[in-house]
Design an enzyme around this catalytic site. Structure first.
Site, PDB file in Angstrom:
ATOM      1  N   CYS A 189       0.820  -1.231  -0.004  1.00  0.00           N
ATOM      2  CA  CYS A 189       0.089   0.004   0.002  1.00  0.00           C
ATOM      3  C   CYS A 189       0.813   1.235  -0.094  1.00  0.00           C
ATOM      4  O   CYS A 189       0.128   2.268  -0.298  1.00  0.00           O
ATOM      5  CB  CYS A 189      -0.909   0.052   1.213  1.00  0.00           C
ATOM      6  SG  CYS A 189      -2.137  -1.169   1.063  1.00  0.00           S
ATOM      7  N   HIS A 202      -3.244   7.636   1.709  1.00  0.00           N
ATOM      8  CA  HIS A 202      -3.565   6.469   1.037  1.00  0.00           C
ATOM      9  C   HIS A 202      -5.015   5.968   1.733  1.00  0.00           C
ATOM     10  O   HIS A 202      -5.055   6.263   2.866  1.00  0.00           O
ATOM     11  CB  HIS A 202      -2.401   5.161   1.776  1.00  0.00           C
ATOM     12  CG  HIS A 202      -3.082   3.719   1.500  1.00  0.00           C
ATOM     13  ND1 HIS A 202      -3.613   3.407   0.452  1.00  0.00           N
ATOM     14  CD2 HIS A 202      -3.103   2.937   2.302  1.00  0.00           C
ATOM     15  CE1 HIS A 202      -3.739   2.059   0.570  1.00  0.00           C
ATOM     16  NE2 HIS A 202      -3.469   1.944   1.909  1.00  0.00           N
ATOM     17  N   ASN A 258     -10.005   0.066  -0.035  1.00  0.00           N
ATOM     18  CA  ASN A 258      -8.471  -0.152  -0.077  1.00  0.00           C
ATOM     19  C   ASN A 258      -8.081  -0.651  -1.491  1.00  0.00           C
ATOM     20  O   ASN A 258      -8.014  -1.596  -1.614  1.00  0.00           O
ATOM     21  CB  ASN A 258      -8.024  -0.499   1.121  1.00  0.00           C
ATOM     22  CG  ASN A 258      -6.646  -0.532   1.051  1.00  0.00           C
ATOM     23  OD1 ASN A 258      -5.875  -0.099   0.318  1.00  0.00           O
ATOM     24  ND2 ASN A 258      -5.868  -0.993   2.064  1.00  0.00           N
TER      25      ASN A 258
HETATM   26  N1  ACO Z   1     -18.076  -8.071   9.671  1.00  0.00           N
HETATM   27  C1  ACO Z   1     -18.566  -8.015  10.750  1.00  0.00           C
HETATM   28  N2  ACO Z   1     -17.708  -8.344  11.980  1.00  0.00           N
HETATM   29  C2  ACO Z   1     -16.396  -8.220  11.666  1.00  0.00           C
HETATM   30  C3  ACO Z   1     -15.944  -8.181  10.297  1.00  0.00           C
HETATM   31  C4  ACO Z   1     -16.734  -7.894   9.345  1.00  0.00           C
HETATM   32  N3  ACO Z   1     -16.329  -7.572   8.010  1.00  0.00           N
HETATM   33  N4  ACO Z   1     -14.485  -8.207  10.625  1.00  0.00           N
HETATM   34  C5  ACO Z   1     -14.338  -8.435  11.644  1.00  0.00           C
HETATM   35  N5  ACO Z   1     -15.347  -8.446  12.269  1.00  0.00           N
HETATM   36  C6  ACO Z   1     -15.341  -8.713  13.817  1.00  0.00           C
HETATM   37  C7  ACO Z   1     -14.221  -9.614  14.407  1.00  0.00           C
HETATM   38  O1  ACO Z   1     -14.368 -11.181  14.113  1.00  0.00           O
HETATM   39  C8  ACO Z   1     -14.485  -9.456  16.006  1.00  0.00           C
HETATM   40  O2  ACO Z   1     -15.189  -9.870  16.462  1.00  0.00           O
HETATM   41  P1  ACO Z   1     -15.068 -10.446  18.153  1.00  0.00           P
HETATM   42  O3  ACO Z   1     -14.868  -9.288  18.724  1.00  0.00           O
HETATM   43  O4  ACO Z   1     -16.358 -11.317  18.043  1.00  0.00           O
HETATM   44  O5  ACO Z   1     -13.705 -11.237  17.853  1.00  0.00           O
HETATM   45  C9  ACO Z   1     -14.808  -7.762  15.558  1.00  0.00           C
HETATM   46  O6  ACO Z   1     -15.369  -7.608  14.666  1.00  0.00           O
HETATM   47  C10 ACO Z   1     -13.546  -6.744  16.098  1.00  0.00           C
HETATM   48  O7  ACO Z   1     -12.535  -6.959  15.143  1.00  0.00           O
HETATM   49  P2  ACO Z   1     -11.111  -6.079  15.109  1.00  0.00           P
HETATM   50  O8  ACO Z   1     -10.459  -6.932  14.038  1.00  0.00           O
HETATM   51  O9  ACO Z   1     -10.741  -5.729  16.383  1.00  0.00           O
HETATM   52  O10 ACO Z   1     -11.834  -4.821  14.114  1.00  0.00           O
HETATM   53  P3  ACO Z   1     -11.326  -3.403  14.273  1.00  0.00           P
HETATM   54  O11 ACO Z   1     -12.130  -2.172  14.803  1.00  0.00           O
HETATM   55  O12 ACO Z   1      -9.529  -3.517  14.411  1.00  0.00           O
HETATM   56  O13 ACO Z   1     -11.506  -2.940  12.613  1.00  0.00           O
HETATM   57  C11 ACO Z   1     -10.016  -3.303  10.508  1.00  0.00           C
HETATM   58  C12 ACO Z   1     -10.873  -4.034  11.494  1.00  0.00           C
HETATM   59  C13 ACO Z   1     -11.091  -2.516   9.752  1.00  0.00           C
HETATM   60  C14 ACO Z   1      -9.445  -4.280   9.539  1.00  0.00           C
HETATM   61  C15 ACO Z   1      -9.114  -2.306  11.241  1.00  0.00           C
HETATM   62  O14 ACO Z   1      -8.396  -3.044  12.120  1.00  0.00           O
HETATM   63  C16 ACO Z   1      -8.074  -1.696  10.370  1.00  0.00           C
HETATM   64  O15 ACO Z   1      -8.629  -0.840   9.357  1.00  0.00           O
HETATM   65  N6  ACO Z   1      -6.886  -2.155  10.364  1.00  0.00           N
HETATM   66  C17 ACO Z   1      -5.754  -1.426   9.374  1.00  0.00           C
HETATM   67  C18 ACO Z   1      -6.010  -2.031   8.054  1.00  0.00           C
HETATM   68  C19 ACO Z   1      -4.865  -1.247   7.088  1.00  0.00           C
HETATM   69  O16 ACO Z   1      -4.418  -0.018   7.567  1.00  0.00           O
HETATM   70  N7  ACO Z   1      -3.973  -1.963   6.363  1.00  0.00           N
HETATM   71  C20 ACO Z   1      -2.892  -1.481   6.062  1.00  0.00           C
HETATM   72  C21 ACO Z   1      -2.763  -1.190   4.435  1.00  0.00           C
HETATM   73  S1  ACO Z   1      -3.309  -2.849   3.771  1.00  0.00           S
HETATM   74  C22 ACO Z   1      -2.042  -3.290   2.889  1.00  0.00           C
HETATM   75  O17 ACO Z   1      -0.722  -2.884   2.845  1.00  0.00           O
HETATM   76  C23 ACO Z   1      -2.201  -4.306   1.746  1.00  0.00           C
END
Ligand code: ACO
Length: 322
Positions: A113, A249, A279
């Site tokens: 990314c 980004h 993304n």
């Molecule tokens: N729908 C419903 N529930 C979901 C989903 C979904 N799509 N995905 C995860 N959950 C659930 C999980 O299972 C978890 O449930 P649990 O508490 O029962 O275990 C709950 O939601 C919370 O999960 P988290 O992973 O803690 O959620 P978070 O608030 O961290 O959000 C996210 C997840 C959106 C992925 C966030 O962490 C994020 O944006 N991270 C950074 C991503 C990023 O910037 N990546 C870098 C670039 S990508 C690259 O380089 C290729």
């Protein structure tokens, strides 16, 4: 040394749009969860037989037209991608062929990314020293091909697309105040396991699927991105208040919001297209930049700050006067 000016931009998006509601019929998720946690409402997904090189070549051709140049003018193509058509040759070589460019160098750059920031900074060095004159810097991805469509934690986040800049070496007289002013690139390989694809030519012999510890990546994001932006502004010796447009980004609206808060930026100067594109990895910055040009926000001579963070972890920022 030459000044390196952004002389044009162009984009390409697959026709097919997949909404959150459509996704929620395939995996256990909802429009509310995705929108609230990420800001994403829809993403574009490439058609069967539509490859990264097709999107890249379309974006590249549009950027050339925008710059008033032809394929004969281009002597460097850098494609930032984590989803190449083939293991080799480089997607950039395929793009060169598809665009009818018959001279110069072409190679891919892999920083996930952060790919577009890395590619822009790399091309700037090639042009500044006078070795090349007109470069196409393209971020292009078909992440839909490396997603595990049964993993709701990752498949809802990404989309396909491409965006391109034409960079041109100009003399100080030609460029005036315009051009790339600074960039700052970083990597910390100790965090490889936070975000990776579980396949590759020398390991499994397959393309693999994206795996991510989203919340850990999230925790790393705001501080590292902000630090790279601070370093970039320091190098250019300009205050944040001079920045006309911040084009981040597009990984997560909450990360963008965190950076804006940490650096006390004006939210009205932030370009966000995450709702429409999701993304798109290396493509997200030029897609957002071009969208803000098309709707009349970004204009010639505006000071633009870009940043990215991705697998590696890699991160970085760059500043240019358009
Ligand atoms: N729908 C419903 N529930 C979901 C989903 C979904 N799509 N995905 C995860 N959950 C659930 C999980 O299972 C978890 O449930 P649990 O508490 O029962 O275990 C709950 O939601 C919370 O999960 P988290 O992973 O803690 O959620 P978070 O608030 O961290 O959000 C996210 C997840 C959106 C992925 C966030 O962490 C994020 O944006 N991270 C950074 C991503 C990023 O910037 N990546 C870098 C670039 S990508 C690259 O380089 C290729």
């Amino acid at each position: 040394m030459y000044r390196v000016v952004v002389a044009g931009s162009g984009i390409a998006l697959p026709e097919r749009v997949v909404t959150n509601t459509e996704l929620s019929q395939k995996v256990d998720t909802s429009d509310d969860w995705i929108t609230e946690r990420t800001g994403i409402r829809q993403r574009h997904v490439a058609a069967e037989g539509e490859y990264t090189s097709d999107l890249a070549a379309r974006a590249g051709t549009a950027a050339l037209e925008d710059a008033g140049l032809t394929p004969d003018d281009i002597d460097l193509i850098i494609v930032a991608t984590a989803t190449p058509d083939l293991t080799f040759p480089a997607t950039a070589a395929i793009v060169q062929q598809k665009m009818g460019v018959r001279q110069g160098a072409a190679f891919d750059l892999q920083a996930v990314c952060t790919g577009f920031v890395y590619a822009l900074s790399t091309a700037e060095k090639f042009l500044a020293c006078g070795q090349h004159r007109n470069a196409l810097v393209i971020g292009a991805e078909t992440f839909s091909r490396i997603l595990d469509w049964e993993d709701r934690r990752t498949c809802v986040l990404f989309g396909d697309g491409a965006g391109a800049f034409v960079l041109q070496a100009q003399t100080a007289e030609e460029a005036g105040d315009r051009g790339v002013l600074a960039s700052h690139l970083r990597c910390d390989g100790r965090m490889v396991d936070l975000l990776y694809v579980d396949g590759g030519p020398s390991t499994t012999g397959t393309a693999g699927h994206l795996r991510m510890e989203g919340n850990k990546v999230f925790r790393e994001a705001v501080g590292r991105i902000s630090a790279a932006m601070v370093e970039t502004m320091k190098e250019a010796n300009l205050p944040f208040s001079d920045v006309d447009w911040f084009v981040p980004h597009q990984a997560n609206q909450r990360i963008i919001g965190g950076v804006v808060k940490k650096l006390d930026l004006n939210i009205d100067k932030v370009v966000s297209t995450i709702a429409h594109h999701g993304n798109t990895s290396a493509a997200s910055i030029p897609l957002a930049f071009h969208a803000a040009r098309q709707d009349g926000r970004i204009k010639k001579d505006d000071l633009v700050l870009i940043e990215g963070m991705g697998g590696g972890l890699t991160w970085g920022a760059a500043l240019f006067r358009f």
